[in-house]
Motif scaffolding. Sequence first.
Motif, mmCIF file in Angstrom:
data_model
loop_
_atom_site.group_PDB
_atom_site.id
_atom_site.type_symbol
_atom_site.label_atom_id
_atom_site.label_comp_id
_atom_site.label_asym_id
_atom_site.label_seq_id
_atom_site.Cartn_x
_atom_site.Cartn_y
_atom_site.Cartn_z
ATOM 1 N N THR A 252 0.839 -1.198 0.000
ATOM 2 C CA THR A 252 0.000 0.000 0.000
ATOM 3 C C THR A 252 0.873 1.245 0.000
ATOM 4 O OG1 THR A 252 -1.717 -1.157 1.247
ATOM 5 C CG2 THR A 252 -1.823 1.246 1.205
ATOM 6 N N GLN A 254 2.318 4.727 0.724
ATOM 7 C CA GLN A 254 2.184 5.632 1.857
ATOM 8 C C GLN A 254 3.423 6.500 1.988
ATOM 9 O OE1 GLN A 254 2.569 3.397 5.763
ATOM 10 N NE2 GLN A 254 2.210 1.686 4.355
ATOM 11 N N GLN A 277 6.749 10.679 -0.423
ATOM 12 C CA GLN A 277 5.330 10.401 -0.595
ATOM 13 C C GLN A 277 5.104 9.223 -1.544
ATOM 14 O OE1 GLN A 277 3.052 12.010 1.090
ATOM 15 N NE2 GLN A 277 3.966 13.974 1.709
ATOM 16 N N ASN A 278 3.945 8.548 -1.365
ATOM 17 C CA ASN A 278 3.479 7.494 -2.278
ATOM 18 C C ASN A 278 4.532 6.398 -2.502
ATOM 19 O OD1 ASN A 278 0.966 8.848 -2.777
ATOM 20 N ND2 ASN A 278 2.079 10.249 -4.140
ATOM 21 N N SER A 280 6.005 2.689 -2.398
ATOM 22 C CA SER A 280 5.521 1.316 -2.516
ATOM 23 C C SER A 280 6.633 0.475 -3.125
ATOM 24 C CB SER A 280 4.275 1.274 -3.401
ATOM 25 O OG SER A 280 4.613 1.586 -4.745
ATOM 26 N N ASN A 306 7.806 5.790 10.132
ATOM 27 C CA ASN A 306 6.509 6.111 9.560
ATOM 28 C C ASN A 306 6.100 7.508 10.027
ATOM 29 O OD1 ASN A 306 5.564 5.826 12.198
ATOM 30 N ND2 ASN A 306 4.503 3.907 11.819
#
Length: 329
Positions: A252, A254, A277-278, A280, A306
């Motif tokens: 996912t 994140q 960002q984003n 994966s 995180n």
Amino acid sequence: MKIRFIFFLTLIFFCIFSAVSGCTESNDRNSGGLNESLKEESQQIAGNYVRDLDSYKTCNLTEPVLTESTNLNCSSCWQFVYKFDLVSEKDPDVVDTATVTVTVTEGEVVDTSYAQGSRYKLGIPSGSMGADDLLEKPVYDTEVFVYGTVSELEASEPDNVEKVSFKLNWENAELPVMSTGKPTGIEDIENGDWIIVTGELKTGNETGRDKGPVLFASRVQTEDLAETGLFTSEVNVNEEEMIVREIPANETAQAYRVWYEIREDGTTLEAKEKIFQNISPDNPIEIEIRDVKTGSTYTIRVFIRNMEGRILYDTEHVGGFGVEEKKTK
């Protein structure tokens, strides 16, 4: 005639008072601006002092954060308190927090103090505390992260972990832990384990106990969270560039907070924290060094959290012209 004289005399006094008040107000504004300028200059001197510490230059994980500034008994006398996280010299899996107090007088550092203490281990959420700290300074009815070792682990019924109780021990302190339901992760816990407990502290009155506060657990975590394959590394090195890719196991996409440092032959070229960002498996974290020099050795240290602050991965890569060695901490 006498009335006119009194009127003019009053008018003269009024003008003098207005002029004096205006000067005073102007002086106050000028003085305020000067004090602010002196503070900024003193703060910069104090910040440079902290960044020049050997412990900061060799072990820091975060930038110094100013937590307190105090004007002392003169306009050019200031005291500043900075904090930063760093790797413990005693245990590379432990993150310490350093607190540095710097006193600056007339543009010179005249007094300093340095304190360093354990903050959390790899895998522990940022802002966690030992069981001893929570008992010393209780925080009630608020989610907290508390670490320690397990003792007296018991279930309410044999082979039933729906309701459990145990003691969390740290620095000669013993904190009772209970649950009204099954805490996440409780199946993997045994007496003697070092763990982190997420929960809320309740008073003895709330729990019906006369022996002090109790931590009600909603989640327990083992100390090996940083070693569960959350990330894998891929390194490509050639005569033109060195590229490090940190690939998450979570598919996912994140965001992650990443602190990294790039060194050339031991000299730091770049050290910064950045939000990626984003991220994966198809779009990993990527850090690169362009225009590598012939015969030089390059080191890339990567520290990933995180967005809530939990430490996920800490690794270091060393490379130079096709030779690459990775050290994972």
